[in-house]
Design a protein around this motif. Sequence first.
Motif, short mmCIF file in Angstrom:
data_model
loop_
_atom_site.label_atom_id
_atom_site.label_comp_id
_atom_site.label_asym_id
_atom_site.label_seq_id
_atom_site.Cartn_x
_atom_site.Cartn_y
_atom_site.Cartn_z
N THR A 25 0.83 -1.20 0.00
CA THR A 25 0.00 0.00 0.00
C THR A 25 0.87 1.25 0.00
O THR A 25 0.61 2.20 -0.74
N ILE A 26 1.92 1.24 0.80
CA ILE A 26 2.84 2.38 0.84
C ILE A 26 3.58 2.51 -0.48
O ILE A 26 3.77 3.61 -1.00
N ARG A 27 3.98 1.38 -1.07
CA ARG A 27 4.68 1.41 -2.37
C ARG A 27 3.83 2.08 -3.44
O ARG A 27 4.31 2.94 -4.18
N ARG A 28 2.57 1.70 -3.49
CA ARG A 28 1.68 2.30 -4.50
C ARG A 28 1.48 3.79 -4.27
O ARG A 28 1.52 4.59 -5.21
N ALA A 29 1.28 4.17 -3.01
CA ALA A 29 1.07 5.59 -2.70
C ALA A 29 2.33 6.40 -3.02
O ALA A 29 2.26 7.47 -3.63
N LEU A 30 3.50 5.89 -2.63
CA LEU A 30 4.76 6.57 -2.89
C LEU A 30 5.01 6.70 -4.40
O LEU A 30 5.40 7.77 -4.88
N GLY A 37 4.53 14.17 -9.20
CA GLY A 37 5.36 15.32 -8.89
C GLY A 37 4.76 16.21 -7.81
O GLY A 37 4.84 17.43 -7.90
N ASP A 38 4.15 15.61 -6.81
CA ASP A 38 3.48 16.36 -5.75
C ASP A 38 4.43 16.96 -4.72
O ASP A 38 4.02 17.75 -3.88
N ILE A 39 5.69 16.62 -4.76
CA ILE A 39 6.67 17.11 -3.79
C ILE A 39 7.10 18.53 -4.17
O ILE A 39 7.18 18.86 -5.35
N HIS A 40 7.42 19.33 -3.18
CA HIS A 40 7.82 20.71 -3.42
C HIS A 40 9.32 20.86 -3.67
O HIS A 40 9.88 21.92 -3.44
N ASN A 45 11.32 16.30 -8.46
CA ASN A 45 10.25 16.21 -9.46
C ASN A 45 10.77 16.03 -10.88
O ASN A 45 10.04 15.55 -11.74
N ARG A 46 12.02 16.38 -11.12
CA ARG A 46 12.62 16.21 -12.46
C ARG A 46 12.94 14.76 -12.78
O ARG A 46 13.15 14.42 -13.93
N ARG A 84 16.01 13.61 1.95
CA ARG A 84 15.84 15.04 2.27
C ARG A 84 14.37 15.43 2.35
O ARG A 84 14.00 16.32 3.10
N ASN A 85 13.53 14.75 1.58
CA ASN A 85 12.10 15.06 1.51
C ASN A 85 11.23 14.05 2.24
O ASN A 85 10.02 14.00 2.05
N LYS A 86 11.82 13.22 3.09
CA LYS A 86 11.06 12.13 3.70
C LYS A 86 9.95 12.62 4.62
O LYS A 86 8.92 11.97 4.72
N GLY A 87 10.12 13.76 5.26
CA GLY A 87 9.06 14.29 6.11
C GLY A 87 7.80 14.62 5.32
O GLY A 87 6.68 14.25 5.70
N GLU A 88 7.98 15.30 4.19
CA GLU A 88 6.85 15.64 3.33
C GLU A 88 6.23 14.38 2.72
O GLU A 88 5.00 14.25 2.66
N LEU A 89 7.08 13.45 2.30
CA LEU A 89 6.57 12.19 1.74
C LEU A 89 5.77 11.41 2.79
O LEU A 89 4.69 10.89 2.49
#
Length: 134
Positions: A25-30, A37-40, A45-46, A84-89
């Motif tokens: 479930t986490i794999r699919r969501a991630l 490209g929902d990350i800031h 995103n590139r 670096r973006n794990k909190g947002e993810l």
Amino acid sequence: MRTMSRNIHNDGPGPSQRQLRVGETIRRALSEILMRGDIHDPDLNRLSITVGEVRTSPDLKVATAFVLPLGGTGQDVVVDLLARNKGELRRMIGKKLGLKFTPDLRFRVDDTFDRMDETRRLFQQDDVRRDVEE
């Protein structure tokens, strides 16, 4: 008569059904979050990133995602960007899945394809092929 604890069977060599279900479930969501490209983070995103597998700890507090960038180059950079973006993810996954507790995310390079290539190479060796055919 003595009864055995239910989780005694989960201490074996493989993950429980719950671990497998939560990991998938986490794999699919991630994968979906990265694909859209929902990350800031524009650097993240590139990139096109494949999430091959997510393994969870028995207590479901840690989820390790095995990732690989498209083309296989820049693996360490991808792992660093994801870390670096794990909190947002983690927040996005928790919101998307509605989990009571969202696991801490860790990222590792997925070497499955390298191992498959090595296995194929071994099976092509004459002495191995001869042993397998017998």
